[in-house]
Enzyme design. Structure first.
Site, PDB file in Angstrom:
ATOM      1  N   GLU A   1       9.066  17.789  31.740  1.00  0.00           N
ATOM      2  CA  GLU A   1       8.838  17.928  30.123  1.00  0.00           C
ATOM      3  C   GLU A   1       9.440  16.385  29.868  1.00  0.00           C
ATOM      4  OE1 GLU A   1       9.336  21.461  27.919  1.00  0.00           O
ATOM      5  OE2 GLU A   1      10.022  20.353  26.411  1.00  0.00           O
TER       6      GLU A   1
ATOM      7  N   GLU B   1      13.550  25.915  30.798  1.00  0.00           N
ATOM      8  CA  GLU B   1      14.622  25.771  30.077  1.00  0.00           C
ATOM      9  C   GLU B   1      15.489  27.236  29.666  1.00  0.00           C
ATOM     10  OE1 GLU B   1      14.416  23.458  26.513  1.00  0.00           O
ATOM     11  OE2 GLU B   1      14.115  21.848  27.751  1.00  0.00           O
TER      12      GLU B   1
HETATM   13  C1  GAL Z   1      12.272  21.451  24.764  1.00  0.00           C
HETATM   14  C2  GAL Z   1      11.423  22.989  24.886  1.00  0.00           C
HETATM   15  C3  GAL Z   1      10.130  22.763  24.312  1.00  0.00           C
HETATM   16  C4  GAL Z   1      10.207  22.206  22.872  1.00  0.00           C
HETATM   17  C5  GAL Z   1      10.720  20.863  22.794  1.00  0.00           C
HETATM   18  C6  GAL Z   1      10.799  19.978  21.609  1.00  0.00           C
HETATM   19  O1  GAL Z   1      13.128  21.567  25.174  1.00  0.00           O
HETATM   20  O2  GAL Z   1      11.172  23.303  26.164  1.00  0.00           O
HETATM   21  O3  GAL Z   1       9.559  24.236  23.865  1.00  0.00           O
HETATM   22  O4  GAL Z   1      11.017  23.061  21.950  1.00  0.00           O
HETATM   23  O5  GAL Z   1      12.044  20.799  23.455  1.00  0.00           O
HETATM   24  O6  GAL Z   1      11.240  18.792  22.020  1.00  0.00           O
END
Ligand code: GAL
Length: 810
Positions: A502, A426
């Site tokens: 993710e 991100e």
């Molecule tokens: C994502 C990020 C993670 C964590 C997660 C929480 O956007 O890559 O590091 O912050 O959100 O939902």
């Protein structure tokens, strides 16, 4: 006392074996008798000062984990645009509220009797948090800013006869992380002494370009120091038997290359993580100068359009989890037993892949993944040139990114578990043309260092990366969340598949349930807990079932990495501003490693070997008699019948018709609470009852039940046993609301290490031998000493019969 590890064989075999006098390589791990001081205490700017008031510690070490928690530490006033925030807010527990900010000094004295003229000495760090400045005998030998990087220095010219002094200065500025980074020398430090004619550090690369059942091609490229060298490599199987060997006397600059055929290869896979070792010897004028053992696996990894990862000819979807590097109550200090416990829990869930978010994994974790059969997505950065946090990696990116990527790839590329690299998570550089160039630049570096594995970036600005070319140039387009854009991304990106790099970010607190049960975003409650009905997520994220649909219905979605396998210190979303929340709610397991309900939801679809039949919530709802109290069952069976005190609540069957949740969970939404017994009977597809499970309303807390993850551990001074302590009633039922203060004492061949109850709002310190139970449970960790024997843990709590357990340390 230093721990000397003679890595390579003392005995050298040739026609008629003879013992060589000295090992060719000496690897010393600097473990004990380090001196440490926090600069605030000492004003210790000069590493040569008197250390009488310095603490004696062992490394790996995390100077901040003993706390205390403090709201003021690294309190960040930020507008987190990734979290869709529109104004700056005070984020209290963002980096764990532990004292990791500031300057720390470490010193170690060592002697190297094996170092003499004609030898080289390398000082190797697996990671130091952060901004390491390294001195040997008062002279600076180098620095390395990124706390997650592996790095080494040639210290041959700085050594002296007799005692040498190593000093390391570390500094963590405020606002340098989005989670708890740990503090100090949290991974191992080693000194390698070898001949000046040698195999270069991280210079050996083993690949398996051709793999069939009959034969595998083992390609070994070795970078060497010296001229006119000959390399002899033997391939040994897991029992140490030589299965193939070859000699190379061609040298191209500093490179030698061998192709060795291994007949009938035992192929590395998730189910059969078989490992070979390449034993390479380096000769100059027939004199043996260096030797190296490199463990590797024989496997074929390709990615195909519409399918994704094809591992050894089989399409393999990622059933993965993201993990931060901290080990909960142990902090960032790496410990192999703690990592192994995590992986054992994940294996039982059916998980097959790990993403090291958002940085370089420990070598220990990679070794375990090789041995236990996990796929690995090794990530590098959370920031490139543009900042997420003011003092983050953006300060170093331009000068250090290439070096950090090179070190990551070179140090880890022989691990068969690694099947993909990630150059970023991100990164705000997803915006703007410059970022596209950086993405290409980084990906090219990965390719140059390792042409065999693809590269991804976890993208959250998907709509933008669809437009600006950022997503199109990736080997693997990784989407973080953004399910509504999956279709369009598949359609418009050229790769022919997408990865859920993710997913989920569902939030829950173990054993806590909220009513009414509804799907909610960013929901907060007065007790700063989230509901374990697994219906709560963030604005940008979703509940697990939403991902399952994409994973199941579209072959071009090549798998997912769930945020996260375990809770971690810091980032207490959705309670970012709510002190005392100081650790995450995202974990499938809590900070103590105890499975939350969600564990069983993933297990019910990922673990295809074993039965899953799990009921939630608990059944102790005094005061809710007669009120609607939904019951969920997570199971691999498609239908089941629920009974409350013997009265049927009807049969539920998984269905696509009603909602995404109904496709993956069995849900009885109208159950009225009455104390007693909840029983579920599961049916196979022919309608035959095949399994059942009951939970009971628990009576008063009566005694403590102790159960260890391992009852027999190694007497090596490091091994750990994790003992789950449950407050139970007289019949052994868990008292799910018990929050009794418990006290621990350990005697015999080990010590009390830490305790954790998984409550994200607890300010009790992990290293003190007392803590409240949370939802009736907590986990005590004991550590073996170096003497074998029995380790006894006694747990006491007011009004409860004392609990005891004996762990054998051998
Ligand atoms: C994502 C990020 C993670 C964590 C997660 C929480 O956007 O890559 O590091 O912050 O959100 O939902």
């Amino acid at each position: 006392m230093k721990h000397n590890l003679i890595l390579l064989l003392l005995v050298f075999f040739c026609t008629g074996s003879f013992a060589q006098e000295k090992p060719l390589r000496n690897l010393t791990t600097l473990e004990n008798n380090w001196k440490f001081i926090n600069q605030e205490v000492a004003g210790a700017e000069n590493p040569q000062t008197n250390t009488s008031n310095w603490e004696t510690v062992s490394v790996p070490h995390d100077w901040a984990i003993k706390g205390p928690f403090d709201k003021e530490i690294d309190k960040q006033m930020v507008k987190v645009t990734q979290d869709m925030e529109t104004e700056a807010k005070e984020r209290t527990g963002r980096t764990g509220a532990l004292p990791h900010i500031g300057i720390g000094w470490y010193r170690n004295t060592f002697t190297l009797p094996e170092f003499e003229a004609g030898k080289k000495a390398l000082l190797i760090f697996d990671g130091a948090m952060s901004d390491a400045q390294v001195y040997v005998n008062g002279t600076k030998v180098g620095n390395h800013p990124y706390g997650y990087s592996y790095f080494y220095f040639d210290i041959s010219d700085y050594l002296q006869a007799g005692e040498n002094l190593l000093a390391v200065r570390l500094e963590n500025p405020p606002s340098s992380s989005r989670w708890y980074p740990g503090a100090g020398i949290y991974r191992k430090v080693q000194i390698l002494v070898k001949d000046e004619v040698n195999f270069q550090q991280w210079g050996t690369f083993i690949t398996t370009p051709f793999v069939s059942d009959q034969v595998a091609q083992i390609n070994i490229k070795s970078e060497v120091n010296g001229d006119d060298l000959k390399v002899v490599t033997e391939i040994k199987d897991a029992e140490g038997k030589i299965v193939a060997s070859k000699t190379s006397s061609d040298q191209f600059g500093n490179l030698t290359e061998l192709n060795i055929a291994v007949p009938d290869p035992n192929i590395w896979s998730i189910e059969n993580p078989y490992l070979y070792t390449a034993h390479s010897k380096l000769y100059k004028n027939n004199e043996l100068k260096d030797e190296l053992l490199t463990r590797f696996g024989i496997r074929s990894v390709v990615y195909e359009r519409g399918k994704g990862l094809v591992l050894n000819g089989e399409v393999t979807k990622f059933k993965g989890v993201c993990l931060h590097h901290d080990l909960g109550p142990l902090g960032a200090a790496v410990n192999k037993a703690a990592l192994k416990r995590q992986l054992t829990i994940l294996k039982d869930m059916g998980c097959n892949a790990i993403r090291s978010s958002h940085n370089m994994p420990s070598h220990e974790q990679l070794e375990l993944c090789d041995e236990m059969g996990f796929l690995f997505l090794a990530e590098s950065f959370d920031e490139w040139a543009k900042a997420k946090v003011e003092n983050g990696y953006n300060r170093f990116f331009n000068d250090w990114a290439e070096k950090d990527v090179v070190n990551l790839v070179r140090a880890t590329r022989n691990h068969p578990c690694i099947v993909m690299w990630s150059s970023g998570n991100e990164v705000p550089d997803q915006w703007g043309n410059e970022g596209v160039k950086l993405a290409k630049w980084l990906q090219d570096i990965f390719h140059r260092e390792d042409p065999t594995r693809p590269v991804t970036v976890g993208m959250d600005q998907v709509a933008n990366t669809l437009k600006n070319g950022f997503g199109a140039i990736m080997d693997i387009p990784g989407l973080n969340y953004r399910l509504p854009l999956y279709d369009e991304a598949y359609e418009r990106f050229p790769q022919g598949f997408i990865l859920g790099s993710e997913t989920a970010s569902t939030v829950s607190s173990r054993g806590i349930y909220k009513f009414p049960v509804e799907e909610l975003k960013q929901k907060t409650y007065d007790d700063f807990q989230s509901s374990s009905y697994d219906m709560e997520a963030c604005y940008w994220s979703n509940v697990p079932d939403e991902d399952f649909v994409w994973q199941d219905d579209f072959d071009w979605v090549i798998g997912e990495f769930v945020w996260t396998g375990f809770d971690y210190l810091g980032e207490p979303t959705p309670y970012n501003e709510a002190w005392p929340s100081r650790s995450s709610y995202f974990g499938i397991c809590d900070l103590a490693g105890l499975p939350k309900d969600r564990f069983y939801l993933y297990r019910s679809r990922w673990n295809t070997e074993n039965e899953t039949l799990h009921i939630l919530p608990h059944w102790n709802w005094e005061g809710r008699e007669g009120e609607t109290t939904p019951v969920f069952v997570y199971t691999n069976y498609n239908s089941a019948e629920l009974f409350v005190n013997g009265v049927s609540q009807g049969v539920q069957t998984k269905t696509k018709e009603l909602s995404k949740q109904h496709r993956y969970r069995l849900m009885w939404m109208d159950v009225k609470y009455e104390p007693g017994t909840l029983k579920v009977v599961a049916f196979d597809d022919a309608g035959k009852p095949v399994a059942e499970k009951e939970i009971h309303t628990a009576g008063k807390p009566h005694h403590l039940k102790l159960s260890a993850d391992r009852e027999s551990i190694s007497a090596d001074g490091k091994d750990l046993s994790y003992i789950t302590v449950s407050v139970v009633d007289k019949d052994g039922n868990l008292c799910p609301n018990a929050d009794t203060q418990l006290n621990f004492s350990v005697s015999g061949a080990g010590t009390y290490k830490v305790v954790c109850n998984g409550d994200a709002t607890s300010l009790e310190m992990f290293h003190l031998p007392t803590m409240k139970a949370f939802s009736g449970k907590l986990v005590v960790t004991v550590q073996a000493s170096e003497k074998p024997g029995e380790i006894n843990l006694a747990v006491k709590g007011k009004g409860l019969k004392t609990g005891n357990i004996a762990i054998h340390s051998k």
